[in-house]
Design a protein around this motif. Sequence first.
Motif, PDB file in Angstrom:
ATOM      1  N   PHE A  89       0.711  -1.140   0.011  1.00 13.66           N
ATOM      2  CA  PHE A  89       0.046  -0.225   0.018  1.00 13.66           C
ATOM      3  C   PHE A  89       0.742   1.318   0.126  1.00 13.66           C
ATOM      4  CE2 PHE A  89      -1.964   3.516   2.270  1.00 13.66           C
ATOM      5  CZ  PHE A  89      -3.130   3.761   1.722  1.00 13.66           C
ATOM      6  N   PHE A  90       1.623   1.719   1.034  1.00 14.77           N
ATOM      7  CA  PHE A  90       2.342   2.719   1.315  1.00 14.77           C
ATOM      8  C   PHE A  90       3.123   3.078   0.183  1.00 14.77           C
ATOM      9  CE2 PHE A  90       3.739   5.654   5.023  1.00 14.77           C
ATOM     10  CZ  PHE A  90       3.425   6.628   4.503  1.00 14.77           C
ATOM     11  N   LEU A  91       4.197   2.166   0.039  1.00 10.66           N
ATOM     12  CA  LEU A  91       5.314   2.649  -1.359  1.00 10.66           C
ATOM     13  C   LEU A  91       4.603   2.703  -2.705  1.00 10.66           C
ATOM     14  CD1 LEU A  91       8.223   0.379   0.277  1.00 10.66           C
ATOM     15  CD2 LEU A  91       8.037   3.028   0.152  1.00 10.66           C
ATOM     16  N   PRO A  92       3.436   1.690  -3.107  1.00  8.35           N
ATOM     17  CA  PRO A  92       2.888   1.843  -4.447  1.00  8.35           C
ATOM     18  C   PRO A  92       2.079   3.092  -4.352  1.00  8.35           C
ATOM     19  CG  PRO A  92       2.842  -0.426  -3.484  1.00  8.35           C
ATOM     20  CD  PRO A  92       3.346   0.323  -2.404  1.00  8.35           C
ATOM     21  N   GLU A  93       1.511   3.621  -3.399  1.00 10.22           N
ATOM     22  CA  GLU A  93       0.572   4.788  -3.418  1.00 10.22           C
ATOM     23  C   GLU A  93       1.755   6.147  -3.596  1.00 10.22           C
ATOM     24  OE1 GLU A  93      -2.529   7.265  -3.101  1.00 10.22           O
ATOM     25  OE2 GLU A  93      -2.231   5.283  -3.764  1.00 10.22           O
ATOM     26  N   ILE A  94       2.712   6.037  -2.998  1.00 13.47           N
ATOM     27  CA  ILE A  94       3.564   7.015  -3.175  1.00 13.47           C
ATOM     28  C   ILE A  94       4.163   7.039  -4.782  1.00 13.47           C
ATOM     29  CG2 ILE A  94       6.073   7.946  -2.843  1.00 13.47           C
ATOM     30  CD1 ILE A  94       5.809   6.876   0.164  1.00 13.47           C
TER      31      ILE A  94
END
Length: 311
Positions: A89-94
């Motif tokens: 979630f977090f890294l792909p969203e960035i």
Amino acid sequence: MEKSFDENNRLRELIKDNSLLLMVISRFGIPLKEAGNSIEDIGIRTGIHMPTFLCVANMISGRPFNPEDVDLNTLMTYLKRAHTFFLDFFLPEIRRKFILGTDFSHSSDVAQLILRFFDEYVGEVRRHMEYENDTLFGYIESLIGGRPVKSGYNISVFARHHDAISDKLNRLKDVLISYCPQGNADLINSVLFDIINCEADLISHCEVENRILVPAVIKAEKMIKRIESGAHISEENENMAPTLGKREEEITICVAKGMSNKEIADKLCISVNTVTTHRRNICSKLDIHSPAGLTIYAIINGLIDPKEIEI
């Protein structure tokens, strides 16, 4: 230094003190609707090992914490959920927001370099966390389950090579500030904000592993070594060894099976408070203060068969 949060604190008090604990609460699987309840009550209702939660929450909040109270299975579940959050979630969203907010036609060189740098970084984080999921956590599960472990591997091997995985993210932040590509300023600023938060989250994640997981595993390893040396069955120590009463043995067996205080109370037809009192007495008598330690004690003293333990 402020005093530690304990089982009498309400969850909302912890959140109000440190909003970063919202992520901790989520990764322990604690519903936010429990915010008005005490830590002790939440543990009774959910079956979550709240001493482990308090240890992590206190460390992240800069308060005194005690790794002696940690349940390794609960801590590993927390860390695995954190890995899933970062990687899925977090890294792909960035990355998604960076691509959406960047005008690649006007700043293609800088933008492409930043994106390539980020993708390489994510690859490193993925390898780091997959290693922990497979090798480190597999080792710990074998250790506390009484199964053979990988020869030559121990927690010290992990600790020596446990490098910081937030350093490159900090450099990426500096690059974005210094060479911000053209595009949607709001989205680029949002990317920068997410990177700063992700960096802080990764730092605290690594601190949990270094300051809580590693000491807890070291203690389990030492206990295993004492077991393998036969110290627990020496005639010299046998008469001096503390003995448990029948009810204490029953509760120790239940703990080894991974049962919560409420489940133990229901099974033995006693109150949760009685279970809590017995567990406190057992830990004091044996000088063993974690469910993993009690599990090992139960195995080596013939109270339970290792096959009965769920890992």
